[in-house]
Motif scaffolding. Structure first.
Motif, mmCIF file in Angstrom:
data_model
loop_
_atom_site.group_PDB
_atom_site.id
_atom_site.type_symbol
_atom_site.label_atom_id
_atom_site.label_comp_id
_atom_site.label_asym_id
_atom_site.label_seq_id
_atom_site.Cartn_x
_atom_site.Cartn_y
_atom_site.Cartn_z
ATOM 1 N N LYS A 21 -62.027 21.825 -36.965
ATOM 2 C CA LYS A 21 -61.138 21.674 -38.092
ATOM 3 C C LYS A 21 -60.022 20.450 -37.732
ATOM 4 O O LYS A 21 -59.790 19.489 -38.541
ATOM 5 C CB LYS A 21 -60.752 22.832 -38.573
ATOM 6 C CG LYS A 21 -61.491 23.738 -39.062
ATOM 7 C CD LYS A 21 -61.129 24.967 -39.602
ATOM 8 C CE LYS A 21 -62.112 25.897 -40.325
ATOM 9 N NZ LYS A 21 -61.197 27.093 -41.027
ATOM 10 N N GLN A 22 -59.310 20.733 -36.477
ATOM 11 C CA GLN A 22 -58.481 19.759 -36.095
ATOM 12 C C GLN A 22 -58.878 18.248 -36.120
ATOM 13 O O GLN A 22 -58.457 17.373 -36.579
ATOM 14 C CB GLN A 22 -57.883 20.279 -34.943
ATOM 15 C CG GLN A 22 -57.051 21.291 -34.837
ATOM 16 C CD GLN A 22 -56.684 21.643 -33.367
ATOM 17 O OE1 GLN A 22 -56.211 20.595 -32.536
ATOM 18 N NE2 GLN A 22 -56.415 22.936 -32.972
ATOM 19 N N ALA A 23 -60.289 17.971 -35.568
ATOM 20 C CA ALA A 23 -60.865 16.749 -35.612
ATOM 21 C C ALA A 23 -61.090 16.259 -36.795
ATOM 22 O O ALA A 23 -61.217 15.049 -36.975
ATOM 23 C CB ALA A 23 -62.176 16.942 -34.579
ATOM 24 N N GLU A 24 -61.510 17.099 -37.798
ATOM 25 C CA GLU A 24 -61.817 16.395 -39.301
ATOM 26 C C GLU A 24 -60.749 15.445 -39.859
ATOM 27 O O GLU A 24 -60.977 14.574 -40.181
ATOM 28 C CB GLU A 24 -62.134 17.300 -40.094
ATOM 29 C CG GLU A 24 -63.318 18.126 -40.126
ATOM 30 C CD GLU A 24 -63.315 19.379 -40.865
ATOM 31 O OE1 GLU A 24 -62.638 19.545 -41.962
ATOM 32 O OE2 GLU A 24 -64.635 20.278 -40.926
ATOM 33 N N GLY A 25 -59.391 15.833 -39.438
ATOM 34 C CA GLY A 25 -58.377 15.125 -40.074
ATOM 35 C C GLY A 25 -57.807 14.052 -39.258
ATOM 36 O O GLY A 25 -56.916 13.374 -39.586
ATOM 37 N N MET A 26 -58.799 13.767 -38.131
ATOM 38 C CA MET A 26 -58.169 12.777 -37.262
ATOM 39 C C MET A 26 -59.023 11.394 -37.425
ATOM 40 O O MET A 26 -60.110 11.696 -38.000
ATOM 41 C CB MET A 26 -58.258 13.125 -35.745
ATOM 42 C CG MET A 26 -57.202 14.236 -35.578
ATOM 43 S SD MET A 26 -57.519 14.553 -33.552
ATOM 44 C CE MET A 26 -55.993 15.416 -33.450
ATOM 45 N N ALA A 27 -58.368 10.212 -37.089
ATOM 46 C CA ALA A 27 -59.124 8.975 -37.212
ATOM 47 C C ALA A 27 -60.082 9.044 -35.798
ATOM 48 O O ALA A 27 -59.823 9.800 -34.855
ATOM 49 C CB ALA A 27 -58.344 7.751 -37.004
ATOM 50 N N HIS A 28 -61.075 8.316 -36.107
ATOM 51 C CA HIS A 28 -62.153 8.291 -34.945
ATOM 52 C C HIS A 28 -61.432 7.823 -33.772
ATOM 53 O O HIS A 28 -60.534 6.611 -33.826
ATOM 54 C CB HIS A 28 -63.504 7.280 -35.282
ATOM 55 C CG HIS A 28 -64.169 8.054 -36.488
ATOM 56 N ND1 HIS A 28 -65.126 8.851 -35.979
ATOM 57 C CD2 HIS A 28 -64.191 7.632 -37.663
ATOM 58 C CE1 HIS A 28 -65.670 9.206 -37.235
ATOM 59 N NE2 HIS A 28 -65.027 8.628 -38.201
ATOM 60 N N GLY A 29 -61.554 8.277 -32.509
ATOM 61 C CA GLY A 29 -60.935 7.690 -31.522
ATOM 62 C C GLY A 29 -60.986 8.800 -30.260
ATOM 63 O O GLY A 29 -61.588 9.752 -30.107
ATOM 64 N N GLY A 30 -60.153 8.476 -29.287
ATOM 65 C CA GLY A 30 -60.044 9.418 -28.065
ATOM 66 C C GLY A 30 -59.868 10.784 -28.266
ATOM 67 O O GLY A 30 -60.494 11.793 -27.872
ATOM 68 N N ARG A 31 -58.633 11.186 -29.005
ATOM 69 C CA ARG A 31 -58.161 12.737 -29.030
ATOM 70 C C ARG A 31 -59.283 13.329 -29.997
ATOM 71 O O ARG A 31 -59.732 14.546 -29.841
ATOM 72 C CB ARG A 31 -56.940 12.826 -29.808
ATOM 73 C CG ARG A 31 -56.674 13.984 -29.853
ATOM 74 C CD ARG A 31 -56.284 14.981 -28.509
ATOM 75 N NE ARG A 31 -55.662 16.204 -28.575
ATOM 76 C CZ ARG A 31 -56.061 17.014 -28.041
ATOM 77 N NH1 ARG A 31 -56.800 17.087 -26.847
ATOM 78 N NH2 ARG A 31 -55.530 18.329 -27.985
ATOM 79 N N ARG A 32 -59.705 12.849 -31.004
ATOM 80 C CA ARG A 32 -60.719 13.220 -31.613
ATOM 81 C C ARG A 32 -62.056 13.715 -31.147
ATOM 82 O O ARG A 32 -62.691 14.503 -31.038
ATOM 83 C CB ARG A 32 -61.224 12.378 -33.100
ATOM 84 C CG ARG A 32 -62.102 13.139 -33.882
ATOM 85 C CD ARG A 32 -62.350 12.026 -35.108
ATOM 86 N NE ARG A 32 -63.178 12.716 -36.133
ATOM 87 C CZ ARG A 32 -64.578 12.300 -36.221
ATOM 88 N NH1 ARG A 32 -65.440 11.917 -35.021
ATOM 89 N NH2 ARG A 32 -65.381 13.072 -36.908
ATOM 90 N N ASN A 33 -62.469 12.718 -30.313
ATOM 91 C CA ASN A 33 -63.762 12.896 -29.485
ATOM 92 C C ASN A 33 -63.479 13.888 -28.355
ATOM 93 O O ASN A 33 -64.548 14.524 -28.305
ATOM 94 C CB ASN A 33 -64.286 11.256 -28.872
ATOM 95 C CG ASN A 33 -64.488 10.494 -29.829
ATOM 96 O OD1 ASN A 33 -64.910 10.798 -30.815
ATOM 97 N ND2 ASN A 33 -64.443 9.313 -29.423
ATOM 98 N N GLU A 34 -62.334 13.880 -27.848
ATOM 99 C CA GLU A 34 -61.949 14.989 -26.912
ATOM 100 C C GLU A 34 -62.130 16.392 -27.722
ATOM 101 O O GLU A 34 -62.894 17.509 -26.859
ATOM 102 C CB GLU A 34 -60.684 14.540 -26.437
ATOM 103 C CG GLU A 34 -60.218 15.604 -25.256
ATOM 104 C CD GLU A 34 -58.913 15.486 -24.644
ATOM 105 O OE1 GLU A 34 -58.490 16.405 -23.968
ATOM 106 O OE2 GLU A 34 -58.293 14.318 -24.999
#
Length: 58
Positions: A21-34
């Motif tokens: 759910k946290q990753a859904e709101g993030m732009a594609h990139g490092g933290r989201r992928n992590e």
């Protein structure tokens, strides 16, 4: 009555859901992928815990 391992599995599943759910709101990139990688690893761990025939990796 739940076994302690069952409760642990539910907590792991909830954590994986929260991370996705946290990753859904993030732009594609490092933290989201992590976050997605950690969620995936947690889900794999839950499957491993739920499979009585599997052995721990050596």
């Amino acid at each position: 009555m739940f076994k302690q391992s069952s409760i642990f599995q539910y907590r792991l599943e909830d954590e994986a859901i929260d991370l996705r759910k946290q990753a859904e709101g993030m732009a594609h990139g490092g933290r989201r992928n992590e976050l997605l990688l950690i969620a995936s690893r947690i889900e794999t761990s839950v499957k491993w815990l739920d499979s009585p025939g599997l052995r721990a990796p050596t």
